[in-house]
Design an enzyme around this catalytic site. Sequence first.
Site: not given
Ligand code: BG6
Length: 279
Positions: A197, A60, A78, A153, A254, A83
């Site tokens: 977002d 994170r 997701q 990101h 991003e 990553r």
């Molecule tokens: C962003 C998205 O790019 O990433 C969000 O637009 C998302 O919707 C965020 O919550 C974090 O994603 P993750 O998978 O790292 O929790």
Amino acid sequence: MPSELIEFHGMPAVRWGIPGGASATATMQGAHLVSWTLPAGEECLFVSERSPFEAGRAIRGGIPVVFPQFADRGPLAQHGFARTRDWTFIDAVDTADGSRARFRLESSDETLALWPSRFRLELSTTISGTRLDVQLQVVNTGEASMSFMAALHTYLRVSDAAKLRLGGLRGMTYLERGSSERKVEAREQVTADEPIDRIYFVAPPATRLEDGQRVVRIVQRNFSDTVVWNPGRERTARMVDMAPDGFRRMLCVEAAAIEPPVVLAPGATWLASQSIERE
Ligand code: BG6
């Protein structure tokens, strides 16, 4: 320096930089930039102190590389698999542009079981003075056309998200997560005092982040979209990998290629980058 193999919270990583100057650290997992410090020692990236630092789990913060799927816009996990995969460290060298490290990820039986295309990714990260350049190259190494989404990101470390001003997005069409209605950004300065977002389609030539006395200029090339994300207080409270006040110390800007996805012919190469510079 220029480079050394280290552990970052127990994860294998590479640290490189300019003696007495800027430095950077990336984990082998994800080629994930987890630190970028200016010559005076100031850290520019946000990494959550509650992040997992475990194989196969997303870190994170820093700069996750999103590939080949953005968010939940497809059947994969997701933000895709890049990553959470181990990349190969190619080299760290001093170039005319600065101190550069390169990493590679290639399709494997493991990725082919998840996603049918053969590819080679190269991430090239250069630091110089008060500037960071991250370049993502995607090569279609298969015999069929391939379609993908990608993003850098980037989690910028900020002094107070409630006071930020992000300029450069006025007039851009955006989609707020959870809504199906596209709107046009009317504000000269986008703020993050509320959760945000958004995918801005058609990337601006540059965005400029004012964070108190700090000004950061962000330029992206060949990425078609820009995502601005801050989860805000309530969502952060439900995130296991963020401290309750974590949202106040970060803003994601991003550089992304989401809509339309990039289509690459066999043998073709796509190159896109994001540059961040402290004014
Ligand atoms: C962003 C998205 O790019 O990433 C969000 O637009 C998302 O919707 C965020 O919550 C974090 O994603 P993750 O998978 O790292 O929790």
